[in-house]
Each structure stands twice: as structure tokens, then as C-alpha cells.
Design a protein around this motif. Structure first.
Motif, PDB file in Angstrom:
ATOM      1  N   THR A  70       0.841  -1.187   0.000  1.00 27.28           N
ATOM      2  CA  THR A  70       0.000   0.000   0.000  1.00 27.28           C
ATOM      3  C   THR A  70       0.883   1.245   0.000  1.00 27.28           C
ATOM      4  O   THR A  70       1.830   1.344   0.789  1.00 27.28           O
ATOM      5  CB  THR A  70      -0.914   0.018   1.231  1.00 27.28           C
ATOM      6  N   ARG A 110     -10.171  -1.408  -4.128  1.00 25.24           N
ATOM      7  CA  ARG A 110      -9.643  -2.311  -3.104  1.00 25.24           C
ATOM      8  C   ARG A 110     -10.780  -3.029  -2.394  1.00 25.24           C
ATOM      9  O   ARG A 110     -10.685  -4.227  -2.100  1.00 25.24           O
ATOM     10  CB  ARG A 110      -8.777  -1.536  -2.109  1.00 25.24           C
ATOM     11  N   SER A 162      -1.196  -0.928  -4.343  1.00 18.97           N
ATOM     12  CA  SER A 162      -2.451  -0.204  -4.187  1.00 18.97           C
ATOM     13  C   SER A 162      -2.194   1.167  -3.560  1.00 18.97           C
ATOM     14  O   SER A 162      -1.309   1.315  -2.708  1.00 18.97           O
ATOM     15  CB  SER A 162      -3.410  -1.017  -3.300  1.00 18.97           C
ATOM     16  N   CYS A 163      -2.968   2.153  -3.994  1.00 11.76           N
ATOM     17  CA  CYS A 163      -2.957   3.453  -3.320  1.00 11.76           C
ATOM     18  C   CYS A 163      -4.365   4.019  -3.317  1.00 11.76           C
ATOM     19  O   CYS A 163      -5.207   3.626  -4.129  1.00 11.76           O
ATOM     20  CB  CYS A 163      -1.991   4.426  -3.991  1.00 11.76           C
TER      21      CYS A 163
END
Length: 234
Positions: free
Chosen positions: A9, A205, A232-233
Motif C-alpha cells: 500500500t 480495493r 495499491s494506493c
């Protein structure tokens, strides 16, 4: 999710872009060292584009790298919706200009008319793929695996001998008017050495973490297994 799946992340999109480019670089360099050649499969979309720009500036022997697509809309290569156009404008540039690019779109009127030709083109770089970069939509699709699409059973069959499948997706906000597509098949994902899934936004997500068996991305995750890494962000 497999216990060995790496989930990273990032606080900003910019950090994700830089780290993803170097993640890909490391694995391409390893393939070049071990086998003297490497294959990279790319997806379209707004998240991967900046990653490809970063990657294009990295020193590698790009002349020994073959680049293909995870999927493609059945539009001309000059069309704004073309994944080929995105890859040529972001990745096949700068230090990566010497890479070999293998398009999916042909002159055939429909992807259903082009499956045999594209399957032949993609066989050398999908047996197996070294690095595959994928995205996903808020509807749970990945590649051009859309729920209820014509051709989806062939694309997602673990028993298909084809590397590509033609798709006609249901028209939606995600597809727009571009419902005719070509996509890689599930066995190509299953034998890939490394799969990198890029996600931007909390909604994606959440969809991913639901493990909804009706979502093609869930089937992708199962097929990729321990080869899957997720960046993921928010």
C-alpha cells in the motif's frame, strides 16, 4: 488471498508509479540474465501509464524485451481508446524504444475473426510470460474479462489451449461503446512468472477484498496464485 501474496500500500500515486517501475525492472533484468530474453505484458489505463513512463527511462537491454498487451479494444491504433497507442506513447520511448512490441489489433473486422492470427503472434511471448501488469475495474473485471460477456467462457476456461480469446462485453459505463475486444486467457495468467496488479482508489480495493466469485478479478487471483503481487494506493 494466498498467504504469500505480497500486498503493498502506497501513500501517493507517485510513489506507487516509481516503485512499480523498479519492481518490473528487477524482474526483467533477472529474466534477461537467466534466459537472454524477457517478455512483458501490459494493461491499459490511467494507473499503469505513469509506470510505463518511468520504466522507459530505465537502463536495460530493451532490444531483447518483447512487449505485448493483456487486452485490447477493437479500435484503430490511432484511437484514443487504444491500449497500443498508450504503450507506444508511454513505454516504447526513450531507453525502451528498442523493445519489440506485438500488437493485438489486426485489420480483421472483428476480434472473433482474428483469434487464430493473434494467438499465433502471442504464443512465443506467453509460454510463459515473465511479467504481466494488470488492472481492475470497480465492476470487478480485469483484462477484458467482463461478467456475462460473449466469449468469457472461452477466455476463462482453464482447459483452453488458446492464448487469446475474442470478447463482446455488455455495454456499460466501463466499456463505453468499445465492447469488442481481444484478451489473454486464464491459462496465460496461470503460468506467468510474475503478475503485478495495480489498483488506485479505495473502491477498487473494497471490490477486490470481497472475494466475490462472480468477479473475474477473483478468478484471476486464484489463477495467478503465489505469482501475484498487488500495489495499491488510495
Amino acid at each position: 488471498m494466498s498467504q504469500t501474496t505480497a500486498f503493498h500500500t502506497f501513500g501517493t500515486a507517485e510513489t506507487l508509479h516509481v516503485d512499480a517501475a523498479h519492481w518490473i525492472e528487477t524482474r526483467l533484468a533477472d529474466a534477461l540474465t537467466r534466459r537472454g530474453k524477457a517478455s512483458l505484458i501490459c494493461s491499459g489505463g490511467s494507473t499503469p501509464g505513469p509506470v510505463y513512463r518511468e520504466l522507459s527511462e530505465i537502463d536495460l537491454d530493451w532490444s531483447r524485451v518483447s512487449i505485448g498487451l493483456a487486452d485490447e479494444r477493437w479500435v484503430d491504433a490511432s484511437h484514443e481508446a487504444s491500449n497500443e497507442k498508450l504503450i507506444r506513447e508511454t513505454l516504447i520511448q526513450n531507453k525502451a524504444a528498442d523493445a519489440t512490441f506485438i500488437p493485438m489489433k489486426t485489420d480483421a473486422p472483428s476480434p472473433f475473426d482474428a483469434v487464430d492470427d493473434v494467438d499465433t503472434l502471442y504464443r512465443p511471448i506467453t509460454s510463459p510470460v515473465d511479467i504481466m501488469v494488470l488492472g481492475m475495474g470497480t465492476d470487478g473485471h480485469t483484462l477484458s474479462w467482463f461478467a456475462d460477456a460473449k466469449g468469457l467462457d472461452e477466455a476463462m476456461s482453464p482447459d483452453t489451449s488458446r492464448n487469446v480469446a475474442a470478447i463482446e462485453a455488455p455495454k456499460s459505463k466501463t466499456t463505453g461503446d468499445h465492447t469488442l475486444r481481444m484478451t489473454l486467457t486464464l491459462p496465460v495468467v496461470a503460468r506467468a512468472r510474475y503478475v503485478l496488479l495495480l489498483m488506485s482508489g479505495d473502491k477498487k480495493r473494497t471490490v477486490f477484498e470481497r472475494h466475490n466469485s462472480a468477479h473475474p478479478v477473483t478468478q484471476m487471483r486464484r489463477a495467478a496464485g503465489d505469482a501475484l503481487t498487488i500495489f495499491s494506493c488510495s
